[in-house]
Design a protein around this motif. Structure first.
Motif, PDB file in Angstrom:
ATOM      1  N   LYS A 361      67.576 -59.466  32.493  1.00 43.60           N
ATOM      2  CA  LYS A 361      66.362 -60.360  32.357  1.00 43.60           C
ATOM      3  C   LYS A 361      65.132 -59.723  32.063  1.00 43.60           C
ATOM      4  O   LYS A 361      64.026 -59.948  31.243  1.00 43.60           O
ATOM      5  N   GLU A 362      64.810 -58.364  32.721  1.00 46.60           N
ATOM      6  CA  GLU A 362      63.797 -57.622  32.319  1.00 46.60           C
ATOM      7  C   GLU A 362      63.756 -57.077  30.776  1.00 46.60           C
ATOM      8  O   GLU A 362      62.545 -57.000  30.114  1.00 46.60           O
ATOM      9  N   GLU A 363      65.016 -56.876  30.257  1.00 45.80           N
ATOM     10  CA  GLU A 363      64.939 -56.562  28.981  1.00 45.80           C
ATOM     11  C   GLU A 363      64.619 -57.903  28.230  1.00 45.80           C
ATOM     12  O   GLU A 363      63.790 -57.779  26.941  1.00 45.80           O
ATOM     13  N   PHE A 364      65.044 -58.934  28.455  1.00 52.60           N
ATOM     14  CA  PHE A 364      64.284 -60.245  27.758  1.00 52.60           C
ATOM     15  C   PHE A 364      62.884 -60.238  27.597  1.00 52.60           C
ATOM     16  O   PHE A 364      62.204 -60.738  26.802  1.00 52.60           O
ATOM     17  N   ASP A 365      62.233 -60.099  28.725  1.00 56.27           N
ATOM     18  CA  ASP A 365      60.826 -59.918  29.004  1.00 56.27           C
ATOM     19  C   ASP A 365      60.375 -59.002  27.888  1.00 56.27           C
ATOM     20  O   ASP A 365      59.211 -59.247  27.163  1.00 56.27           O
ATOM     21  N   VAL A 366      60.683 -57.857  27.701  1.00 56.94           N
ATOM     22  CA  VAL A 366      60.259 -56.825  26.601  1.00 56.94           C
ATOM     23  C   VAL A 366      60.453 -57.540  25.273  1.00 56.94           C
ATOM     24  O   VAL A 366      59.553 -57.520  24.261  1.00 56.94           O
ATOM     25  N   LEU A 367      61.619 -58.187  25.123  1.00 60.99           N
ATOM     26  CA  LEU A 367      62.035 -58.577  23.759  1.00 60.99           C
ATOM     27  C   LEU A 367      60.902 -59.867  23.453  1.00 60.99           C
ATOM     28  O   LEU A 367      60.513 -60.065  22.298  1.00 60.99           O
ATOM     29  N   LYS A 368      60.696 -60.599  24.330  1.00 62.99           N
ATOM     30  CA  LYS A 368      59.751 -61.970  24.253  1.00 62.99           C
ATOM     31  C   LYS A 368      58.500 -61.517  24.022  1.00 62.99           C
ATOM     32  O   LYS A 368      57.881 -62.105  22.999  1.00 62.99           O
ATOM     33  N   ASN A 369      57.925 -60.510  24.509  1.00 56.64           N
ATOM     34  CA  ASN A 369      56.771 -59.928  24.092  1.00 56.64           C
ATOM     35  C   ASN A 369      56.523 -59.360  22.809  1.00 56.64           C
ATOM     36  O   ASN A 369      55.582 -59.596  21.757  1.00 56.64           O
ATOM     37  N   GLN A 370      57.654 -58.592  22.250  1.00 59.38           N
ATOM     38  CA  GLN A 370      57.572 -58.058  21.040  1.00 59.38           C
ATOM     39  C   GLN A 370      57.492 -59.090  19.923  1.00 59.38           C
ATOM     40  O   GLN A 370      56.746 -59.228  18.950  1.00 59.38           O
ATOM     41  N   ILE A 371      58.463 -60.239  20.197  1.00 63.07           N
ATOM     42  CA  ILE A 371      58.588 -61.195  19.223  1.00 63.07           C
ATOM     43  C   ILE A 371      57.249 -62.080  19.014  1.00 63.07           C
ATOM     44  O   ILE A 371      56.711 -62.767  18.182  1.00 63.07           O
ATOM     45  N   PHE A 372      56.571 -62.279  20.363  1.00 65.33           N
ATOM     46  CA  PHE A 372      55.327 -62.969  20.445  1.00 65.33           C
ATOM     47  C   PHE A 372      54.263 -62.534  19.527  1.00 65.33           C
ATOM     48  O   PHE A 372      53.669 -63.012  18.708  1.00 65.33           O
ATOM     49  N   LEU A 373      54.347 -61.453  19.754  1.00 63.76           N
ATOM     50  CA  LEU A 373      53.250 -60.329  19.121  1.00 63.76           C
ATOM     51  C   LEU A 373      53.412 -60.296  17.621  1.00 63.76           C
ATOM     52  O   LEU A 373      52.319 -60.473  16.849  1.00 63.76           O
ATOM     53  N   HIS A 374      54.576 -60.156  17.265  1.00 61.43           N
ATOM     54  CA  HIS A 374      55.102 -60.115  15.593  1.00 61.43           C
ATOM     55  C   HIS A 374      54.593 -61.472  15.228  1.00 61.43           C
ATOM     56  O   HIS A 374      54.149 -61.534  14.021  1.00 61.43           O
ATOM     57  N   SER A 375      54.899 -62.710  15.632  1.00 62.83           N
ATOM     58  CA  SER A 375      54.828 -63.969  15.296  1.00 62.83           C
ATOM     59  C   SER A 375      53.253 -64.211  15.005  1.00 62.83           C
ATOM     60  O   SER A 375      53.031 -64.833  14.099  1.00 62.83           O
TER      61      SER A 375
END
Length: 394
Positions: A361-375
């Motif tokens: 789940k911690e890895e998902f949080d990192v991935l979510k932030n990256q995708i959010f900022l990219h979007s």
């Protein structure tokens, strides 16, 4: 304040991507100091019956968030009987034809296509009245109908649809296409036609990502949207292999496959698929904050189609599990938005799910932030609209 009319077959309070997409366009044009009117049927989608507030009425004019919405009579239906469906389409077509013919309309009109017949009627009348016609194409018909096998090639209906398609492309003042494939297709029919790329970016106005990750829960996949033929969600539920995986699939929406999906879920021994029904968009976004991955499927690769869900959920920070081929696949891969499985390759999809089930789940949080900022940087509706206005599209 300059006036502009939008003609669409869908508009809120109707649910689904099509209604949301047109509302987004209307609201953004209003923000840019346009006086916007939307012309659409009485609310009935997706159930195919008039909403209570529109029953017994021939037409309704109302205000929704500063947008004037004119709703015309329709005989609604989602019947599988082709004759009944034709009557339904013709009912609104006639309402639309007479309205456009006899009522005063602004100089600029956005016409949504498909449905092909409705866009043809709109373009026909508006071209006779010398209006500026901005044809907004979200899917290619009849090509998509052939790929979905709902239309037979070289049949009379196919030939008629090709005539309608060519007519609206030729008579439109300019064309907005949601994908590069759409623009290429239009130019293959009408070379040199003035076309602009108009992605279905959302406008969530979210400045930071709010995560509600629950570490002790399984990896939660979700699909939210129409449960129809093109999406193939029922087949997806049938062929997903979640046995032994720390993964759940949650479904939100309504449509033709709803009863089949509910029957399949009720027969499950291990409850790995959960159906939530239709949920209001704002409520949905609130519920999804603790979920992990958005599933975006298509029954088959549809040329020109780029599901707006890619941008919708990436802009909310969700990794995408894409299963539809085409230009959408390229967008997910090039922008590093998640995972891609070849369309209709369930073996590849199930193998991906095994990999996904091991992610913490911690890895998902990192991935979510990256995708959010990219979007936020790359899927910006505000910048897209400014550029189109600067180009003189509207």
């Amino acid at each position: 304040m300059e006036e502009i009319l939008i003609i669409s077959n869908y508009y809120p309070p109707e649910k689904g991507a099509a209604a949301n997409r047109i509302e987004q366009l209307a609201l953004k044009l209003h923000e840019k100091n346009y006086q916007v009117t939307v012309l659409c049927p009485l609310g009935n989608y997706p159930k195919g019956e008039l909403f209570p507030e529109y029953k017994g009425k021939f037409s309704v004019t109302e205000k929704r968030d500063n947008i004037t919405v004119k709703r015309l009579w329709i005989y609604p239906s989602v019947s599988k009987n082709i004759a009944v469906r034709i009557v339904s389409v013709l009912s609104f077509s006639l309402s639309l034809f007479f309205f456009l013919l006899f009522k005063k309309t602004p100089k600029k009109v956005v016409v949504q296509s498909p449905p092909l017949l409705l866009s043809f009627i709109s373009v026909l009348v508006l071209s006779l009245k010398k209006k500026k016609i901005i044809l907004n194409i979200s899917d290619l018909w009849p090509l998509a109908a052939l790929e979905l096998k709902v239309l037979k090639e070289h049949s009379l209906s196919h030939k008629f649809s090709l005539f309608l398609e060519r007519f609206i492309y030729k008579k439109a003042s300019l064309i907005l296409g949601q994908s590069n494939e759409i623009i290429a297709h239009v130019n293959s029919i009408i070379p040199g036609k003035k076309c602009y790329l108009y992605r279905n970016f959302p406008d969530h106005k979210i400045e930071f990502l709010e995560l509600k990750t629950k570490i002790d829960q399984p990896v939660k996949l979700f699909y939210a949207g129409l449960l129809g033929i093109a999406q193939g969600v029922f087949e997806l539920c049938q062929k997903l292999d979640l046995n032994g995986l720390n993964v759940e699939l949650h479904l939100f929406g309504d449509g033709a496959e709803k009863s089949q999906i509910e029957a399949l879920i009720s027969s499950q021994k291990e409850k790995k698929i959960v159906f939530h029904g239709m949920v209001d968009r704002k409520e949905l976004h609130s519920q999804l904050q603790s979920f992990d991955i958005a599933v975006v499927p298509l029954k088959t690769r549809i040329y020109g189609s780029v599901p707006s869900k890619i941008f919708e959920y990436a802009s909310l920070g969700f990794p995408i599990l894409y299963f539809g081929g085409g230009e959408g696949e390229t967008i997910v891969e090039e922008n590093h938005l998640g995972w891609v499985a070849s369309v209709e390759n369930f073996s590849e999809l199930n193998q991906l799910l095994k990999t996904i089930s091991t992610i913490k789940k911690e890895e998902f949080d990192v991935l979510k932030n990256q995708i959010f900022l990219h979007s936020q940087e790359h899927f910006d509706l505000e910048n897209q609209m400014k550029n189109l206005i600067k180009e003189g599209v509207f």
